[in-house]
Design a protein around this motif. Structure first.
Motif, PDB file in Angstrom:
ATOM      1  N   GLU A  89      24.533  31.784  65.714  1.00 20.10           N
ATOM      2  CA  GLU A  89      23.970  33.018  65.144  1.00 20.10           C
ATOM      3  C   GLU A  89      23.302  32.709  63.794  1.00 20.10           C
ATOM      4  O   GLU A  89      22.212  33.217  63.493  1.00 20.10           O
ATOM      5  CB  GLU A  89      25.082  34.046  64.967  1.00 20.10           C
ATOM      6  N   HIS A  90      23.955  31.892  62.991  1.00 16.29           N
ATOM      7  CA  HIS A  90      23.405  31.524  61.688  1.00 16.29           C
ATOM      8  C   HIS A  90      22.097  30.743  61.849  1.00 16.29           C
ATOM      9  O   HIS A  90      21.118  31.000  61.117  1.00 16.29           O
ATOM     10  CB  HIS A  90      24.432  30.677  60.929  1.00 16.29           C
ATOM     11  N   SER A  91      22.052  29.816  62.787  1.00 17.26           N
ATOM     12  CA  SER A  91      20.836  29.020  62.989  1.00 17.26           C
ATOM     13  C   SER A  91      19.693  29.892  63.496  1.00 17.26           C
ATOM     14  O   SER A  91      18.526  29.679  63.112  1.00 17.26           O
ATOM     15  CB  SER A  91      21.108  27.869  63.967  1.00 17.26           C
ATOM     16  N   MET A  92      19.991  30.883  64.335  1.00 19.09           N
ATOM     17  CA  MET A  92      18.951  31.789  64.813  1.00 19.09           C
ATOM     18  C   MET A  92      18.414  32.652  63.677  1.00 19.09           C
ATOM     19  O   MET A  92      17.214  32.914  63.596  1.00 19.09           O
ATOM     20  CB  MET A  92      19.491  32.673  65.939  1.00 19.09           C
ATOM     21  N   ALA A  93      19.319  33.092  62.802  1.00 15.70           N
ATOM     22  CA  ALA A  93      18.884  33.895  61.661  1.00 15.70           C
ATOM     23  C   ALA A  93      17.963  33.091  60.747  1.00 15.70           C
ATOM     24  O   ALA A  93      16.943  33.601  60.253  1.00 15.70           O
ATOM     25  CB  ALA A  93      20.102  34.399  60.888  1.00 15.70           C
ATOM     26  N   MET A  94      18.307  31.823  60.534  1.00 13.32           N
ATOM     27  CA  MET A  94      17.474  30.982  59.685  1.00 13.32           C
ATOM     28  C   MET A  94      16.120  30.709  60.334  1.00 13.32           C
ATOM     29  O   MET A  94      15.077  30.706  59.659  1.00 13.32           O
ATOM     30  CB  MET A  94      18.198  29.667  59.390  1.00 13.32           C
ATOM     31  N   ALA A  95      16.112  30.481  61.642  1.00 15.07           N
ATOM     32  CA  ALA A  95      14.855  30.243  62.348  1.00 15.07           C
ATOM     33  C   ALA A  95      13.966  31.482  62.317  1.00 15.07           C
ATOM     34  O   ALA A  95      12.741  31.385  62.180  1.00 15.07           O
ATOM     35  CB  ALA A  95      15.134  29.837  63.793  1.00 15.07           C
ATOM     36  N   THR A  96      14.587  32.653  62.423  1.00 18.22           N
ATOM     37  CA  THR A  96      13.831  33.904  62.361  1.00 18.22           C
ATOM     38  C   THR A  96      13.249  34.108  60.967  1.00 18.22           C
ATOM     39  O   THR A  96      12.084  34.503  60.808  1.00 18.22           O
ATOM     40  CB  THR A  96      14.731  35.094  62.729  1.00 18.22           C
ATOM     41  N   ALA A  97      14.061  33.830  59.952  1.00 22.19           N
ATOM     42  CA  ALA A  97      13.611  34.024  58.571  1.00 22.19           C
ATOM     43  C   ALA A  97      12.472  33.079  58.206  1.00 22.19           C
ATOM     44  O   ALA A  97      11.592  33.425  57.405  1.00 22.19           O
ATOM     45  CB  ALA A  97      14.781  33.831  57.610  1.00 22.19           C
ATOM     46  N   SER A  98      12.452  31.886  58.795  1.00 22.74           N
ATOM     47  CA  SER A  98      11.421  30.899  58.444  1.00 22.74           C
ATOM     48  C   SER A  98      10.030  31.350  58.883  1.00 22.74           C
ATOM     49  O   SER A  98       9.023  30.978  58.268  1.00 22.74           O
ATOM     50  CB  SER A  98      11.756  29.549  59.080  1.00 22.74           C
ATOM     51  N   THR A 222      16.759  48.492  71.233  1.00 20.79           N
ATOM     52  CA  THR A 222      16.752  49.545  70.213  1.00 20.79           C
ATOM     53  C   THR A 222      17.105  48.981  68.838  1.00 20.79           C
ATOM     54  O   THR A 222      16.221  48.704  68.025  1.00 20.79           O
ATOM     55  CB  THR A 222      17.710  50.672  70.608  1.00 20.79           C
ATOM     56  N   VAL A 223      18.384  48.779  68.592  1.00 16.02           N
ATOM     57  CA  VAL A 223      18.843  48.278  67.299  1.00 16.02           C
ATOM     58  C   VAL A 223      18.212  46.924  66.989  1.00 16.02           C
ATOM     59  O   VAL A 223      17.907  46.606  65.831  1.00 16.02           O
ATOM     60  CB  VAL A 223      20.382  48.179  67.270  1.00 16.02           C
ATOM     61  N   GLY A 224      17.992  46.122  68.020  1.00 12.09           N
ATOM     62  CA  GLY A 224      17.442  44.785  67.817  1.00 12.09           C
ATOM     63  C   GLY A 224      16.107  44.768  67.092  1.00 12.09           C
ATOM     64  O   GLY A 224      15.782  43.791  66.408  1.00 12.09           O
ATOM     65  N   PHE A 225      15.327  45.846  67.218  1.00 16.78           N
ATOM     66  CA  PHE A 225      14.024  45.911  66.571  1.00 16.78           C
ATOM     67  C   PHE A 225      14.020  46.809  65.338  1.00 16.78           C
ATOM     68  O   PHE A 225      12.960  47.012  64.731  1.00 16.78           O
ATOM     69  CB  PHE A 225      12.974  46.409  67.567  1.00 16.78           C
ATOM     70  N   ALA A 226      15.177  47.338  64.970  1.00 14.57           N
ATOM     71  CA  ALA A 226      15.257  48.215  63.801  1.00 14.57           C
ATOM     72  C   ALA A 226      15.157  47.402  62.514  1.00 14.57           C
ATOM     73  O   ALA A 226      15.694  46.294  62.408  1.00 14.57           O
ATOM     74  CB  ALA A 226      16.562  49.006  63.824  1.00 14.57           C
ATOM     75  N   LYS A 227      14.473  47.952  61.525  1.00 14.01           N
ATOM     76  CA  LYS A 227      14.300  47.248  60.249  1.00 14.01           C
ATOM     77  C   LYS A 227      15.646  46.995  59.573  1.00 14.01           C
ATOM     78  O   LYS A 227      15.846  45.950  58.950  1.00 14.01           O
ATOM     79  CB  LYS A 227      13.388  48.059  59.338  1.00 14.01           C
ATOM     80  N   ALA A 228      16.550  47.982  59.669  1.00 12.05           N
ATOM     81  CA  ALA A 228      17.852  47.825  59.014  1.00 12.05           C
ATOM     82  C   ALA A 228      18.612  46.640  59.601  1.00 12.05           C
ATOM     83  O   ALA A 228      19.177  45.813  58.860  1.00 12.05           O
ATOM     84  CB  ALA A 228      18.665  49.104  59.158  1.00 12.05           C
ATOM     85  N   TRP A 229      18.632  46.532  60.941  1.00 10.95           N
ATOM     86  CA  TRP A 229      19.327  45.407  61.557  1.00 10.95           C
ATOM     87  C   TRP A 229      18.630  44.092  61.236  1.00 10.95           C
ATOM     88  O   TRP A 229      19.281  43.077  60.971  1.00 10.95           O
ATOM     89  CB  TRP A 229      19.429  45.577  63.071  1.00 10.95           C
ATOM     90  N   ASN A 230      17.306  44.093  61.229  1.00 10.14           N
ATOM     91  CA  ASN A 230      16.574  42.871  60.914  1.00 10.14           C
ATOM     92  C   ASN A 230      16.933  42.366  59.516  1.00 10.14           C
ATOM     93  O   ASN A 230      17.112  41.155  59.315  1.00 10.14           O
ATOM     94  CB  ASN A 230      15.074  43.116  61.008  1.00 10.14           C
ATOM     95  N   SER A 231      17.087  43.283  58.577  1.00  9.76           N
ATOM     96  CA  SER A 231      17.466  42.887  57.212  1.00  9.76           C
ATOM     97  C   SER A 231      18.865  42.289  57.193  1.00  9.76           C
ATOM     98  O   SER A 231      19.117  41.280  56.522  1.00  9.76           O
ATOM     99  CB  SER A 231      17.396  44.097  56.277  1.00  9.76           C
ATOM    100  N   VAL A 232      19.775  42.920  57.930  1.00 17.68           N
ATOM    101  CA  VAL A 232      21.144  42.407  58.003  1.00 17.68           C
ATOM    102  C   VAL A 232      21.174  41.030  58.657  1.00 17.68           C
ATOM    103  O   VAL A 232      21.848  40.103  58.186  1.00 17.68           O
ATOM    104  CB  VAL A 232      22.053  43.384  58.784  1.00 17.68           C
ATOM    105  N   PHE A 233      20.414  40.893  59.728  1.00 18.62           N
ATOM    106  CA  PHE A 233      20.392  39.627  60.466  1.00 18.62           C
ATOM    107  C   PHE A 233      19.827  38.493  59.610  1.00 18.62           C
ATOM    108  O   PHE A 233      20.377  37.382  59.583  1.00 18.62           O
ATOM    109  CB  PHE A 233      19.566  39.794  61.739  1.00 18.62           C
ATOM    110  N   LEU A 234      18.755  38.768  58.901  1.00 19.74           N
ATOM    111  CA  LEU A 234      18.167  37.741  58.038  1.00 19.74           C
ATOM    112  C   LEU A 234      19.113  37.393  56.892  1.00 19.74           C
ATOM    113  O   LEU A 234      19.206  36.228  56.493  1.00 19.74           O
ATOM    114  CB  LEU A 234      16.823  38.223  57.487  1.00 19.74           C
ATOM    115  N   ALA A 235      19.826  38.403  56.378  1.00 20.63           N
ATOM    116  CA  ALA A 235      20.791  38.145  55.307  1.00 20.63           C
ATOM    117  C   ALA A 235      21.936  37.274  55.804  1.00 20.63           C
ATOM    118  O   ALA A 235      22.542  36.521  55.035  1.00 20.63           O
ATOM    119  CB  ALA A 235      21.329  39.462  54.761  1.00 20.63           C
ATOM    120  N   PHE A 236      22.228  37.370  57.088  1.00 16.60           N
ATOM    121  CA  PHE A 236      23.270  36.541  57.699  1.00 16.60           C
ATOM    122  C   PHE A 236      22.961  35.061  57.480  1.00 16.60           C
ATOM    123  O   PHE A 236      23.857  34.249  57.243  1.00 16.60           O
ATOM    124  CB  PHE A 236      23.331  36.856  59.195  1.00 16.60           C
TER     125      PHE A 236
END
Length: 275
Positions: A89-98, A222-236
């Protein structure tokens, strides 16, 4: 004793084979370049499936002492599985943030919520299997429900490799991944409902896993594309992976400890022993 789910070990081994086929292009053919988190996730997931196969094989042949001894491995494998899942999960968050990976640019956040729910369901099912270990049928169903959480992600990749209309040949086809996720999940739901129809007396775990898979698809869209979740996921991805790994492992141990203590040893009734 009329044991339920005889020869389930064959099902477990078949899922391992299917998983190797599914993740061969993206992982198994590139072992030398894969991240440690992915290695740990692959090893612990495979070890879990092998444990389920060994448990099924041993109890089918009446080796109850061996079955109980092997079962103690759950206290190591569940926390280790969660550690690996947290790393992925952490590696996916980092790949998304990049922003450098076109696949994760599209599907990083939705996959994050999908996998997070899958990991939570995994530890829940394992804990409930321990809690209901005196009820043979429900104990077995909770354990065997865990592989169904893998059906969707694995089959989805098989569909993307071989099913006409869903084959991904390059980044231009990445949008097709959405439909393979849902089709793979639907396959898992159909299997769960079929198993429930054959084991209705103690088959509630199959309905629960079907509901979880459907919820994964819903949250993905639904939640997967929400801005709030995206912020949480990237912060992960900003939190050190060791923090996530330790937290996930301790959470798994706490859940199993609660489940074990919540159902102290007692003699099993004939009703509980029935399939």
């Amino acid at each position: 004793m009329n044991m339920p789910y005889r020869n389930a070990w064959m099902f477990c081994l078949a899922i391992i084979a299917m998983t190797v086929l599914a993740f061969w292009p993206g992982y198994f053919s590139k072992l030398g370049t894969a991240k440690i988190a992915w290695h740990l996730h692959a090893v612990t997931a495979t070890a879990w499936m092998l444990l389920l196969a060994a448990q099924s094989w041993s109890i089918d042949r009446g080796h109850r002492a061996r079955h109980r001894s092997l079962g103690l491995a759950v206290f190591a494998l569940v926390p280790l599985f969660l550690v690996g899942a947290a790393g992925v999960e952490h590696s996916m968050a980092m790949a998304t943030a990049s922003g450098e990976d076109p696949f994760y640019n599209l599907w990083g956040s939705p996959l994050g919520i999908y996998d997070l729910l899958g990991s939570a369901a995994f530890v829940l099912f394992a804990a409930l299997a321990l809690r209901e270990r005196r009820n043979v049928a429900r104990h077995a169903a909770w354990l065997l429900a865990t592989p169904l959480l893998l059906i969707g992600p694995a089959l989805g990749r098989v569909y993307n490799a071989h099913l006409p209309g869903l084959v991904i040949n390059g980044p231009q086809d990445f949008p097709l991944f959405r439909w393979s996720v849902h089709l793979g999940g639907l396959t898992g739901v159909l299997i769960a409902v079929w198993l429930w129809s054959r084991h209705r007396r103690n088959g509630q775990p199959w309905l629960v896993v079907a509901a979880v898979i459907l919820l994964q698809s819903l949250l993905f869209e639904t939640v997967g594309f929400a801005k709030a979740w995206n912020s949480v996921f990237l912060a992960f991805g900003d939190v050190p992976v060791a923090v996530h790994a330790v937290g996930a492992g301790l959470f798994g141990l706490a859940a199993l400890s609660w489940a074990w203590r919540s159902n102290p040893h007692r003699r099993q009734t004939p009703t509980e022993m029935a399939a």
